[in-house]
Every structure is written in C-alpha cells, then in structure tokens.
Design a protein around this motif. Structure first.
Motif, short mmCIF file in Angstrom:
data_model
loop_
_atom_site.label_atom_id
_atom_site.label_comp_id
_atom_site.label_asym_id
_atom_site.label_seq_id
_atom_site.Cartn_x
_atom_site.Cartn_y
_atom_site.Cartn_z
N CYS A 1 4.20 3.44 7.61
CA CYS A 1 5.11 3.56 6.47
C CYS A 1 6.52 3.23 6.94
O CYS A 1 7.00 3.78 7.94
CB CYS A 1 5.07 4.98 5.90
N THR A 2 7.19 2.33 6.23
CA THR A 2 8.55 1.93 6.61
C THR A 2 9.58 3.00 6.25
O THR A 2 10.69 2.96 6.75
CB THR A 2 8.94 0.61 5.93
N ASN A 3 9.19 3.97 5.43
CA ASN A 3 10.12 5.02 5.02
C ASN A 3 10.04 6.24 5.94
O ASN A 3 11.04 6.64 6.53
CB ASN A 3 9.84 5.43 3.57
N CYS A 4 8.85 6.83 6.10
CA CYS A 4 8.73 8.08 6.85
C CYS A 4 8.15 7.89 8.26
O CYS A 4 8.13 8.82 9.06
CB CYS A 4 7.91 9.11 6.08
N GLY A 5 7.63 6.70 8.55
CA GLY A 5 7.09 6.43 9.87
C GLY A 5 5.67 6.92 10.10
O GLY A 5 5.14 6.80 11.20
N ALA A 6 5.04 7.47 9.07
CA ALA A 6 3.67 7.97 9.20
C ALA A 6 2.70 6.80 9.37
O ALA A 6 2.92 5.70 8.86
CB ALA A 6 3.28 8.80 7.98
N ARG A 7 1.62 7.05 10.10
CA ARG A 7 0.56 6.06 10.28
C ARG A 7 -0.66 6.50 9.48
O ARG A 7 -0.98 7.68 9.43
CB ARG A 7 0.21 5.91 11.75
N PHE A 8 -1.34 5.54 8.87
CA PHE A 8 -2.55 5.83 8.12
C PHE A 8 -3.46 4.62 8.15
O PHE A 8 -3.04 3.52 8.51
CB PHE A 8 -2.24 6.29 6.69
N ASN B 1 5.95 6.21 -0.59
CA ASN B 1 6.67 4.94 -0.50
C ASN B 1 5.71 3.77 -0.72
O ASN B 1 4.58 3.79 -0.24
CB ASN B 1 7.35 4.84 0.87
N ASP B 2 6.17 2.74 -1.42
CA ASP B 2 5.33 1.58 -1.74
C ASP B 2 5.26 0.54 -0.62
O ASP B 2 4.51 -0.42 -0.73
CB ASP B 2 5.83 0.88 -3.00
N ASP B 3 6.04 0.70 0.43
CA ASP B 3 6.09 -0.32 1.46
C ASP B 3 5.51 0.20 2.77
O ASP B 3 5.91 1.25 3.26
CB ASP B 3 7.55 -0.76 1.66
N MET C 1 0.86 -1.18 0.00
CA MET C 1 0.00 0.00 0.00
C MET C 1 0.90 1.23 0.00
O MET C 1 1.79 1.35 0.83
CB MET C 1 -0.90 -0.04 1.24
N ARG C 2 0.64 2.15 -0.90
CA ARG C 2 1.45 3.37 -1.03
C ARG C 2 1.13 4.35 0.10
O ARG C 2 -0.03 4.62 0.40
CB ARG C 2 1.15 4.03 -2.37
N CYS C 3 2.19 4.90 0.70
CA CYS C 3 2.04 5.88 1.78
C CYS C 3 1.47 7.18 1.21
O CYS C 3 2.00 7.72 0.23
CB CYS C 3 3.39 6.14 2.45
N PRO C 4 0.39 7.70 1.80
CA PRO C 4 -0.20 8.95 1.30
C PRO C 4 0.66 10.18 1.62
O PRO C 4 0.42 11.26 1.08
CB PRO C 4 -1.55 9.02 2.00
N PHE C 5 1.66 10.03 2.47
CA PHE C 5 2.49 11.16 2.88
C PHE C 5 3.77 11.27 2.05
O PHE C 5 4.10 12.35 1.58
CB PHE C 5 2.82 11.07 4.37
#
Length: 154
Positions: A31-38, A8-10, A1-5
């Motif tokens: 998100c494994t890249n930016c750490g955002a939660r969604f 990132n694809d992971d 699932m792509r991060c909306p922030f």
C-alpha cells in the motif's frame, strides 16, 4: 487494488508468481499510503456462472463460498490446504467448461460430495449431514452403511 487495512485505492505489485497448480497468479502488494503488505490472487474466469437454488432463487456463483463449505467440512482434518485448493479449482473448471451458465445447486453439491469422498471420509459425512439435512442419529448410520461402506470394506 484497495488496501484491506486503510482502504487506499493505490498499491504497488512487489512480486508476482503463479500458484502451485498454475490456476492463478499470486501477487504481493504494498500500500502506497500505509505501507502494509497484502496478497491478492488473479484467476481466469471462463464465464459468469449463476446458481439456481432449490427455492428457484438465482445467485452469482461464489468460489469462496464453495471453498468455505469444504474447509468447514475439513476442519481439524489432516488434509493439505493446497490439495483443497486444487479440488476447488477442478470443480470450478468443470462448472465453467460445462457449457451452461446456470448451474443447479444440487449439481455443485454432488460435485463437492464426490470430491470429499475422495479427500476425507469424515469430511464427506460432515458435508452430507448438512447437504442431505440429517435430522436424527439414525440418518448418519443409514448414510454410512449405504454410502461410505456400501460393500463393507471402507
């Protein structure tokens, strides 16, 4: 699932649970890249639906468009958002189980009108004013007299 922030694809699923009406799965993701939660929602789709517009044009059915039009009609009205979700889920289930893959826009509009009539009279009139293309104030009066208060007791 792509991060909306960050795009990132992971992402990792941190929590999954059914929605209140059990019509979807709610997933909390990290998100494994930016750490955002969604949050994402996963729904069963029984069949691909196509909407046949009045112009003859065809377009893919969009549940979010249906939900958005109902939310617009219900803006600033005291109706529980969960109740609106349940109504939209019910309309979608009825459409998917109709046996038809092509649905006339008028059919969807009438289902929304019926649902809004039960949910909130003001939202019902708001939706009708756009759906039935009211041009003058007298159109509202005629609609209210004939549809909202047909026997004078609503």
């Amino acid at each position: 699932m792509r991060c909306p922030f960050c795009g990132n694809d992971d992402s990792q699923v941190k929590d999954s649970r059914p929605t209140e009406d059990h019509a979807a799965i709610r997933r909390r993701r990290l998100c494994t890249n930016c750490g955002a939660r969604f949050t994402t929602f996963e729904r069963v789709q029984l069949r691909e639906l196509t909407v046949l517009k009045k112009t003859g044009q065809r377009e893919a059915f969009d549940r979010e468009k249906l939900l958005g039009s109902m939310r617009t009609s219900l803006r600033k009205r005291n109706v529980d958002p969960e109740r609106v979700e349940r109504v939209v889920n019910s309309i979608v289930r009825r459409l998917e189980s109709s046996g038809e893959s092509e649905i006339r826009a008028e059919t969807i509009g009438e289902m929304v009108m019926e649902a809004l009539h039960q949910l909130d009279q003001v939202a019902y009139v708001r939706f009708a004013s756009v759906y039935r293309n009211f041009r003058e104030v007298s159109d509202f009066g005629a609609f209210i007299d004939n549809e909202v208060r047909p026997d004078g007791d609503d």
